[in-house]
Write an enzyme that holds these catalytic residues in place. Structure first.
Site, PDB file in Angstrom:
ATOM      1  N   TYR A 191      73.296  56.289  46.386  1.00 23.74           N
ATOM      2  CA  TYR A 191      74.254  56.509  47.324  1.00 23.74           C
ATOM      3  C   TYR A 191      75.505  57.174  46.932  1.00 23.74           C
ATOM      4  CZ  TYR A 191      77.442  55.417  51.151  1.00 23.74           C
ATOM      5  OH  TYR A 191      78.359  55.085  52.239  1.00 23.74           O
ATOM      6  N   GLU A 214      77.774  61.390  54.290  1.00 24.64           N
ATOM      7  CA  GLU A 214      76.868  60.144  53.609  1.00 24.64           C
ATOM      8  C   GLU A 214      75.474  60.628  53.152  1.00 24.64           C
ATOM      9  OE1 GLU A 214      77.157  55.825  54.502  1.00 24.64           O
ATOM     10  OE2 GLU A 214      75.611  56.616  55.786  1.00 24.64           O
TER      11      GLU A 214
END
Length: 384
Positions: free
Chosen positions: A104, A188
């Site tokens: 992530y 993101e």
């Protein structure tokens, strides 16, 4: 402005971040054609709903199809779905990749600290909030000075803090370049994956652009996205309303950003979840109230509505008149709790009492109004 996933993917590709080959479709037949271009009969294809919200997988908006024929059937199932108040008008079909590891990474603006924060973890592919809550040490948070940016040294610092492989660093540099060049508030990738052949690939992406930079940036998707255009948030923007979709069941309308934010906290403290942030500003005319109520009522997750107004320049009797007239313009289908305080509050309450509606209740305190709205939402959910 949030981008659709396929738009974020195009942006990643433009800046040199590896992404899976993909196509976009808006009908079952075009999905089958797109799947054919992706050689789905040999490799299969992932069909993903294109909506500007999370939780698509849990809602059934992300599915694997074995071939082009299955892709058409799957696309027909997903198109038209409602996912958290957003209707699916397009799907993205992507070629599957063999995943070895998932990470992530993101950059997000931290207004309180006056900088950006790099958030990274070697455990991607799931809700990062859950990982951060269960094992905070698994999520690294590294401040980034906007003036300095993500240099080679800063990228290496982020990689080391999150225990990521060294070859993720160049991807971080490219993601920062996207954020800086496109005037983004959030970039993101979840998950950023290492494939079986060693490539680092962005499987999903979320990008939020700063609307304050509209004057110098070509906006994405405002002309060609057709029916969705951001769902309720786009509808509210067209009406000049400051609206943010949340994931709860109590619709919230107030005058002033600070009051609305406080109301969200009080609703949460009463055991319910706010469904939105809606600030009507200093005016509460009949049209403004009608527009606000219509947007909130358009969210199928809303079970009750709380209007919390503190009269100042706009007096409460004017707000009450606006509510009364608004209820003559729209069909109220969900319980409405109103709290008026401040300038001419007593007169405002009298106006609402003189114009009763079976679904409208009044409370004199914010805590009392929030508690009642929470109770009504809970009761409606239980009865559904």
């Amino acid at each position: 402005m949030d981008l659709f996933e396929h738009q974020a993917r195009e942006l990643f590709e433009r800046y040199g971040v590896l992404v899976p080959e993909a196509q976009v479709a808006d009908t079952g037949s075009s999905a089958r054609e797109a799947a054919g271009k992706l050689d789905a009969d040999r490799h299969g294809v992932v069909v993903k709903a294109q909506v500007k919200t999370g939780g698509r997988g849990k809602a059934g908006g992300v599915k694997l199809a074995a071939d082009a024929a299955a892709a058409e059937i799957t696309a027909r199932q997903i198109l038209g779905m409602d996912i958290k108040g957003h209707t699916v008008h397009k799907v993205m079909l992507a070629r599957p990749v063999k995943v070895d590891q998932e990470y992530y990474v993101s950059f997000v603006l931290d207004r309180a600290q006056g900088c950006f924060i790099a958030i990274a973890s070697a455990e991607g592919g799931m809700e990062i909030e859950e990982v951060a809550e269960a094992r905070p040490e698994a999520v690294a948070r590294v401040p980034v000075d906007p003036a300095e940016g993500v240099t080679d040294e800063k990228a290496a610092e982020i990689v080391a803090a999150a225990a990521l492989p060294a070859d993720v660093a160049p991807v971080l540099r490219k993601l920062w370049q996207i954020l800086q060049s496109e005037d983004a508030l959030l970039v993101e990738v979840n998950p950023l994956v290492r494939t079986a052949d060693g490539a680092v690939v962005a499987l999903d992406g979320k990008v939020t652009l700063d609307d304050n930079a509209r004057f110098r940036q070509a906006r994405w998707g405002e002309e060609d996205e057709g029916g969705d255009t951001g769902g309720l948030e786009a509808q509210a923007a067209e009406k000049g309303l400051n609206y943010v979709k949340l994931e709860g069941e109590v619709g919230v309308i107030g005058n002033g950003a600070g009051l609305v934010m406080s109301t969200l906290d009080v609703v949460a403290g009463c055991g319910a979840r706010p469904a939105n942030f809606l600030d009507i500003g200093g005016g509460a005319s009949a049209q403004v109230m009608a527009d606000g109520l219509s947007v909130v009522l358009g969210d199928p997750s809303v079970k009750s509505i709380l209007v919390n107004v503190f009269g100042g320049i706009t007096a409460c009797d004017a707000v009450a008149e606006g509510i009364t007239r608004a209820l003559g313009q729209i069909r109220l289908t969900k319980p409405l709790v109103v709290r008026l305080d401040g300038n001419n509050a007593a007169r405002g309450r009298e106006i609402l009492e003189a114009n009763p509606h079976p679904l409208l209740e009044q409370r004199t305190t914010m805590d009392g109004a929030a508690q009642r709205a929470a109770e009504l939402a809970t009761a409606a959910a239980a009865a559904a």
